[in-house]
Structure formats: C-alpha cells, structure tokens
Scaffold this motif. Structure first.
Motif, mmCIF file in Angstrom:
data_model
loop_
_atom_site.group_PDB
_atom_site.id
_atom_site.type_symbol
_atom_site.label_atom_id
_atom_site.label_comp_id
_atom_site.label_asym_id
_atom_site.label_seq_id
_atom_site.Cartn_x
_atom_site.Cartn_y
_atom_site.Cartn_z
ATOM 1 N N CYS A 304 0.805 -1.217 0.000
ATOM 2 C CA CYS A 304 0.000 0.000 0.000
ATOM 3 C C CYS A 304 0.842 1.272 0.000
ATOM 4 C CB CYS A 304 -0.975 0.011 1.174
ATOM 5 S SG CYS A 304 -0.258 -0.449 2.761
ATOM 6 N N PHE A 305 2.173 1.143 0.167
ATOM 7 C CA PHE A 305 3.052 2.308 0.080
ATOM 8 C C PHE A 305 3.562 2.524 -1.346
ATOM 9 C CE2 PHE A 305 3.801 1.217 4.654
ATOM 10 C CZ PHE A 305 3.256 2.372 5.185
ATOM 11 N N CYS A 306 3.260 1.580 -2.223
ATOM 12 C CA CYS A 306 3.720 1.677 -3.616
ATOM 13 C C CYS A 306 2.620 2.297 -4.468
ATOM 14 C CB CYS A 306 4.100 0.286 -4.141
ATOM 15 S SG CYS A 306 4.678 0.308 -5.853
ATOM 16 N N SER A 307 2.889 3.468 -5.025
ATOM 17 C CA SER A 307 1.847 4.175 -5.777
ATOM 18 C C SER A 307 2.232 4.488 -7.214
ATOM 19 C CB SER A 307 1.490 5.492 -5.061
ATOM 20 O OG SER A 307 2.648 6.287 -4.894
ATOM 21 N N ASN A 308 3.531 4.399 -7.538
ATOM 22 C CA ASN A 308 3.979 4.714 -8.894
ATOM 23 C C ASN A 308 4.653 3.485 -9.493
ATOM 24 O OD1 ASN A 308 5.469 5.679 -11.203
ATOM 25 N ND2 ASN A 308 5.281 7.756 -10.383
ATOM 26 N N MET A 309 3.968 2.825 -10.397
ATOM 27 C CA MET A 309 4.472 1.581 -10.964
ATOM 28 C C MET A 309 5.705 1.808 -11.837
ATOM 29 S SD MET A 309 2.431 -0.667 -9.716
ATOM 30 C CE MET A 309 2.524 -2.149 -10.707
ATOM 31 N N GLN A 310 5.804 2.972 -12.495
ATOM 32 C CA GLN A 310 6.936 3.234 -13.382
ATOM 33 C C GLN A 310 8.242 3.389 -12.616
ATOM 34 O OE1 GLN A 310 5.442 6.632 -15.729
ATOM 35 N NE2 GLN A 310 5.662 5.347 -17.549
ATOM 36 N N THR A 311 8.242 4.310 -11.663
ATOM 37 C CA THR A 311 9.491 4.609 -10.960
ATOM 38 C C THR A 311 9.917 3.485 -10.023
ATOM 39 O OG1 THR A 311 8.263 5.804 -9.243
ATOM 40 C CG2 THR A 311 9.133 7.096 -11.076
ATOM 41 N N THR A 312 8.964 2.660 -9.570
ATOM 42 C CA THR A 312 9.310 1.566 -8.652
ATOM 43 C C THR A 312 9.444 0.226 -9.375
ATOM 44 O OG1 THR A 312 6.973 1.129 -8.165
ATOM 45 C CG2 THR A 312 8.120 2.687 -6.722
ATOM 46 N N LYS A 313 9.463 0.293 -10.714
ATOM 47 C CA LYS A 313 9.634 -0.932 -11.521
ATOM 48 C C LYS A 313 8.596 -1.993 -11.114
ATOM 49 C CE LYS A 313 14.563 -0.180 -12.425
ATOM 50 N NZ LYS A 313 14.553 1.245 -12.041
ATOM 51 N N ASN A 314 7.365 -1.590 -11.227
ATOM 52 C CA ASN A 314 6.227 -2.469 -10.878
ATOM 53 C C ASN A 314 6.280 -2.928 -9.422
ATOM 54 O OD1 ASN A 314 5.031 -2.394 -13.468
ATOM 55 N ND2 ASN A 314 6.495 -3.929 -14.191
#
Length: 470
Positions: A304-314
């Motif tokens: 739930c802390f992951c909101s940007n799939m691009q910058t966090t490599k999915n």
C-alpha cells in the motif's frame, strides 16, 4: 543440660535463618511491586512527575547533521547521458528541537495536546565548513516541474527553462539548499527543508497514561486526525505508537516498538538488537528492520506504500518510500542514507554511494524499566525523482527514471552526564539497593539455616553415640 542448651540454640538459629531467608524471598515480589508502582506513577505525563518534567521541557540537545551530495560530472550527464557521480559533503550541523513544547493542553479523556516547535541554529564548531559553501545539486524546480506538470504541457516547461537559463543541476550554497531560495523557473521559494524554521509539527494528541500506563505517550491524533490521509489503504494510513521520545515502561525484548515519524509520513517499527551500556545505564537498542523499506515482493505489507508503478519498476524496487502523497505531489522519495538496504539498481543509477550499516542505520536506546529513550540516531535520506523526456532539452539524454540523492541527515541526541548521574541515583541505584537487600537477606538466611541445621545434626549424632556407649 549444656547439650540441650546447645541443641536449642542451634534450632533457634536455624529458625532465625529460615525466617530471614523467607523475608528475603518475600521482599523479591514485594520489591518488584514497589518498583513497578513507583515507575508507573512517575511515568504518567502530568505535572509533578519525572516523565512530565522531561517531556514538557526541551530536554537533551538534539542535533541534525546534514551531508549534501555534490554532483561531480553535471556537464557529462547533460551532454551525453553519463551516469551521475556524487561526492558526500558534510556534516553541516544544526541544533534543533531546542524549544519546549507549545500550547500544552490536558484533555478530559486522559490525553494531552501540544505543538512541537521547529527551528535550526547552525553550529560551526560541529561542521566541516560554513553555510556559504557551494554544492552542485539537482535543480529542484526542474525535477518538480517534470513530475507535477502533465507531459502534454512539457513544451511550456521547456520554454520556461530556456527563458530563465535553468538546467538539470544548479550550484547553490548549503544554506540556500537546506532552508530555501527564490527559484527563477517557478518564481517562488524552494528548498530541501523550506519553512522549517519558525514552524510547528502537529498538533499532537497523546495519551497521558493516567488511566492505563501501557498507553502512555501513544499518539491518539495528529493534526486532529486518527489516520494520516496520505495512503489509500487503512493499514498504511494508521498512526501507530509514540513519537519515539519515550515508550510505555517495562519493555519486553520480544516485542517491537512502534512510532510515528512525520518526516516520512508513516509509522514504523523497531526491533530489539542488543543491550548496551550508556554512561553506566543498561539500555535496549532497537533498530529498524530491513523489511521496513523492503519491496512488496519481500514484504507484502508494503504494497500500500507503492503508488507509482513506473518509478518503482512495478513495485519491485526496495529501499525507497514515495512520499509524494504528503508532499503535494512533489516527487520526493525517502530512504536510508546511501540507499542502505536498497535495490542494487539504485547504486548503479547514481555512482559514489557507499551504504554502511553502522553509519547509516536508525536506532533507539531505550531504558527498559521506564521506557525513556536516552539516546537515538534517526538517519534518513531525501531523494528526488526525474526521468527521460523528448521535449525538455536538459532531460533528453536521461535514459531512465532516476531517484537522485539530495541530502541525508542524522538527527541525534543523548542524555548528558548530569542527567545520567541523576537517573542512576534516583532509579538505578535504588533498584540495585533493593535487589542487593533482597538477595543478601535470602543468602544470609539460607546460610544461617544450613549451618545451624548441620551443626544440630552433628551435635545430635554425637549425643546419641555417647548414650549408646554407656
């Protein structure tokens, strides 16, 4: 007659020894009850208690040491997309948290509200240079505009960058970068910690522990809310634990400590690592687990802390926390210094970083009986994201999304010698004296009982032998 008197004396001695031993044994649980009662009373946050005196005042001096990352090859990065190389410069040290809590108000539901004043005073003697030292760092306005302004309007950003002669990197003083400067691109103020001075954190609303000591110091509300409102998930949005300045007394090594940090917009936990001696006081050292900033692949709770799939490599990127949701959309990422425990790609995208567990981890030293934090080091790194663009000239050579390190800080404080001596005198020495008395009575009593009992047995055996002889 003499033999009888000797036997009676030995029996009396054995009885006395047993009584003394029993007294010592009784004192052990009774002493523990006395200690617990005293600590529970003094740990409550209300006027007149030890906890309140330490809580309300500014307390030990808190310092923030800053290390800024100086870009060594800005022209190569812009010209042909070279990997940025940085050099750590610091520390630049400031005294912070030197002001007492403000607007302290006790509420009917056993809570107390307060504001935490912020301020920073430069300490030249604890710094490597002056605030006027210059650093080549990422241009906050360019990186911010890249993320905040939709791609279809990047042509406007490009025009503005050219008209103001801005670039991806800029050279500024330490003071400007930390506390703010007027940027021509935005025609407004920007900085790593803009408006930190003369502002407040809070208001906080915490439990006093008056009705339940196990809740003392735990945060009931922050900014008038029981949830953060930054995260889309109930779990991530919770406010857990205290503010880390203290915890409920009588710590259990097996249980983690939970605390909320407004700097990173979330609650975290720390686990027992070891017992260390701090100025003659045994304290429990707690440190953040590697799982705190692990990717959701390794720690599903972080999904739930992951909101940007691009910058966090999915959502496979470890070691960074996207806090743009609490930074008005600005692409700010929090990590441990030098991307400690981060994915290997972070160290490949920016060269010159050297993560070190000893120097870069966050830890708390907590006295286990009272729950008071006597020493701590909160170490975090502030990063900003930028990426490739077909329109913005200064980003055309950028190959991929880059989480770029701006600065890392070590916020630290420890009790002074005077406070340590007072703590040992008022608490530790009394507990030790009680324990010594308990075990001394138990030991002396058992010794007297055994000596007298053995002596009685010997005298009785000799007496029986004499009777048999006649």
């Amino acid at each position: 007659m003499g033999c009888c008197n000797r036997r009676c004396g030995l029996i009396a001695g054995a009885v006395l020894g047993a009584v003394v031993a029993i007294l010592g044994g009784i004192l052990i649980p009774v002493g523990n009850i006395i200690i617990q009662g005293t600590v529970k009373k003094e740990a409550v946050i209300e006027p007149g208690t030890t906890a309140y005196e330490n809580w309300a005042a500014a307390g030990a001096k808190v310092y923030r040491q800053f290390w800024l990352f100086d870009v060594m090859n800005p022209l190569e990065v812009l010209g042909y997309g070279a990997t940025p190389v940085v050099l750590e410069r610091g520390p630049y040290t400031y005294m912070t948290r030197y002001l007492a809590k403000d607007n302290v108000t006790f509420n009917f539901n056993h809570t107390v509200s307060f504001l935490l004043p912020s301020g920073a005073i430069f300490e030249p003697s604890m710094s490597v240079g002056t605030e006027e030292d210059k650093i080549t760092s990422l241009n906050l306005a360019v990186a911010g505009a890249y993320s905040l302004i939709p791609t279809k309007f990047h042509s406007i950003v490009e025009a503005r960058i050219k008209s103001t002669n801005s670039s991806l990197f800029q050279r500024r003083t330490v003071k400007e970068l930390l506390w703010g400067y007027t940027d021509p691109l935005l025609n407004g103020d920007v900085g790593f910690f803009l408006d930190y001075n003369s502002t407040y954190d809070g208001p906080y609303n915490v439990y006093t522990g008056k009705d339940d000591i196990s809740n003392v110091g735990k945060i009931d509300m922050w900014k008038h809310n029981r949830t953060l409102g930054f995260w889309s998930d109930e779990y991530c949005d919770m406010i857990n634990g205290t503010d880390a300045s203290s915890f409920p007394p009588f710590l259990d090594k097996k249980e983690s400590l939970y605390f909320f940090s407004s700097d990173i917009c979330r609650s975290v936990s720390a686990s027992y690592e070891e017992t260390v001696n701090l100025k003659g006081i045994d304290v429990y050292r707690y440190s953040l687990l590697q799982s705190t900033l692990a990717s959701p692949v390794d720690n599903p709770d972080n999904k739930c802390f992951c909101s940007n799939m691009q910058t966090t490599k999915n959502c496979t990127l470890a070691g960074v926390l996207d806090i743009s949701s609490c930074q008005e959309g600005r692409p700010i990422y929090i990590s441990l210094p030098h991307f400690l425990h981060g994915s290997p790609s972070l160290l490949k995208d920016v060269l010159g970083l050297n993560p070190n567990e000893e120097h870069h981890k966050t830890f708390l030293d907590v006295e286990p009986t009272t729950g008071f934090t006597l020493n701590f080091a909160k170490r975090i790194q502030v990063n900003m994201m930028y990426g490739p663009s077909k329109v913005i000239t200064v980003l055309k050579k950028v190959k991929d999304y880059t989480i770029f390190p701006l600065v890392w800080l070590n916020e630290t404080a420890t009790l002074d010698d005077e406070t340590a001596d007072l703590f040992k005198k008022e608490l530790i020495s009394r507990i030790q004296m009680l324990e010594i008395t308990q075990w001394a009575l138990l030991g002396v009593g058992i010794s007297i009982f055994l000596v007298c009992f053995l002596a009685y047995c010997i005298v009785r055996k000799i007496s029986n032998q004499n009777k048999t002889a006649f």
